[in-house]
Design an enzyme around this catalytic site. Structure first.
Site, PDB file in Angstrom:
ATOM      1  N   PHE A 163       0.828  -1.212   0.000  1.00  0.00           N
ATOM      2  CA  PHE A 163       0.000   0.000   0.000  1.00  0.00           C
ATOM      3  C   PHE A 163       0.861   1.261   0.000  1.00  0.00           C
ATOM      4  O   PHE A 163       0.799   2.075  -0.934  1.00  0.00           O
ATOM      5  CB  PHE A 163      -0.927  -0.056   1.214  1.00  0.00           C
ATOM      6  N   ASP A 219      19.472 -13.666   3.731  1.00  0.00           N
ATOM      7  CA  ASP A 219      20.821 -13.862   4.274  1.00  0.00           C
ATOM      8  C   ASP A 219      21.561 -12.531   4.164  1.00  0.00           C
ATOM      9  O   ASP A 219      21.605 -11.938   3.078  1.00  0.00           O
ATOM     10  CB  ASP A 219      21.547 -14.931   3.470  1.00  0.00           C
ATOM     11  N   PRO A 220      22.134 -12.021   5.250  1.00  0.00           N
ATOM     12  CA  PRO A 220      22.794 -10.713   5.193  1.00  0.00           C
ATOM     13  C   PRO A 220      23.885 -10.627   4.133  1.00  0.00           C
ATOM     14  O   PRO A 220      24.027  -9.592   3.472  1.00  0.00           O
ATOM     15  CB  PRO A 220      23.371 -10.547   6.602  1.00  0.00           C
ATOM     16  N   ASN A 262       8.938  -7.611  10.585  1.00  0.00           N
ATOM     17  CA  ASN A 262       9.037  -6.272  11.181  1.00  0.00           C
ATOM     18  C   ASN A 262      10.261  -6.072  12.059  1.00  0.00           C
ATOM     19  O   ASN A 262      10.706  -4.930  12.242  1.00  0.00           O
ATOM     20  CB  ASN A 262       7.784  -5.984  12.012  1.00  0.00           C
ATOM     21  N   TYR A 294       2.279  -6.673  17.135  1.00  0.00           N
ATOM     22  CA  TYR A 294       2.564  -5.857  15.956  1.00  0.00           C
ATOM     23  C   TYR A 294       3.384  -4.631  16.348  1.00  0.00           C
ATOM     24  O   TYR A 294       4.445  -4.362  15.784  1.00  0.00           O
ATOM     25  CB  TYR A 294       1.268  -5.418  15.256  1.00  0.00           C
ATOM     26  N   LYS A 328       7.322  -3.827  15.409  1.00  0.00           N
ATOM     27  CA  LYS A 328       7.715  -2.610  14.695  1.00  0.00           C
ATOM     28  C   LYS A 328       8.724  -1.801  15.516  1.00  0.00           C
ATOM     29  O   LYS A 328       9.663  -1.224  14.964  1.00  0.00           O
ATOM     30  CB  LYS A 328       6.488  -1.770  14.374  1.00  0.00           C
TER      31      LYS A 328
END
Length: 304
Positions: free
Chosen positions: A11, A47-48, A81, A131, A135
């Site tokens: 969105f 994977d970093p 998140n 949530y 975050k």
């Protein structure tokens, strides 16, 4: 200017990518989980080292992270998140340490407000659910990374493209689907929220990407006005041409959100964003709802 946008098919991501493409001299590249999102990047499982390789190849001047999950299991919420921003910061530090990172946070990180006062960036973060907590963990990963980074804490986005998982998106879809004699059931809509248009969020991102100086670690992005959630239903009904009482089409006798009861009032203090970015919201609440309603029209239906 080379800009990499993660989560560009969501969105806020769609509006953000569109606005960034309009910047003079911008070369915008998108990456994400969707097949249409360019290079495949799933921050929840990335994977970093592999992400760092992609970043070296892209050589971005700025990275915008719009990726996030608003629902799902505990594993999904924490992976997307919390882990996602941490992995991104680690990869950026290794591959593009001078790039600016603009990360989208959430007003849910704050939790309940003190009385009915606008919440500023210095307010304590006391998220009530997973949530908001996930975050907040993502925000802490960004602000503690040592990168040139800013978290834009977005309040309640409402406007064209609102997903069906959100109350505005669900209301618009159900009001479209049901007849004038049918009622849509919701929970109690008396909680007050700060609604902001996604196009204003996108403008804040563009200003943050191009700001010539270091920015504060966190900036609130909202309208600066708290209004009852019931106004969303009323605004959508008015946009549809319905002129009767809201209660004739919307029944507030369904199951409500636990967060609405726990956080009955929330309003952003947007002073810092105005000072740091010279940003103010431009879209009115009525226009956001009118445009949301128009965006839900079937392709064969003329838009007034």
């Amino acid at each position: 200017m080379r800009i990499l946008v993660l989560g560009a098919t969501g969105f806020l991501g769609r509006h953000t990518a569109s606005r960034l493409r309009a910047l003079p001299g911008a070369h915008v590249r998108v990456a994400g989980r969707a097949p249409t999102a360019g290079p495949p990047v799933d921050l929840a499982a990335a994977d970093p080292d592999r992400l760092a390789a992609l970043l070296r190849e892209a050589a971005p001047d700025a990275v915008v992270n719009c990726a996030g999950a608003v629902g799902g299991s505990a594993v999904t919420l924490t992976a997307v998140n919390a882990r996602g921003p941490a992995v991104l910061c680690e990869a950026l530090g290794a591959a593009a340490p001078d790039a600016r990172l603009v990360h989208l946070g959430s007003a849910a990180e704050y939790g309940p407000a003190e009385a009915r006062l606008p919440v500023g960036e210095g307010a304590p973060a006391r998220p009530l659910g997973l949530y908001g907590a996930s975050k907040l963990a993502g925000t802490l990963a960004v602000t503690g990374s040592g990168l040139d980074a800013v978290v834009l804490r977005v309040f309640n986005p409402v406007g064209p493209g609102a997903p069906a998982a959100s109350l505005p998106g669900r209301l618009a879809a159900e009001l479209r689907r049901t007849g004038p004699d049918c009622r849509v059931r919701t929970g109690d809509l008396s909680a007050h929220r700060d609604f902001v248009d996604p196009r204003d969020v996108a403008e804040a991102v563009a200003l943050a990407v191009t700001a010539p100086r270091p920015l504060p670690a966190v900036l609130n992005i909202g309208s600066g006005t708290a209004r009852p959630v019931r106004d969303v239903a009323e605004g959508l009904l008015r946009a549809s041409g319905f002129t009767g009482p809201v209660g004739d089409r919307v029944a507030e006798d369904g199951d409500g959100s636990p967060r609405s009861a726990a956080v009955p009032w929330q309003q952003a203090d947007i002073t810092a964003a105005g000072r740091a970015l010279d940003w103010v919201p431009r879209h009115s609440f009525a226009d956001s709802l009118t445009d949301l309603w128009a965006a839900t029209a079937p392709a064969t239906e003329p838009v007034p």
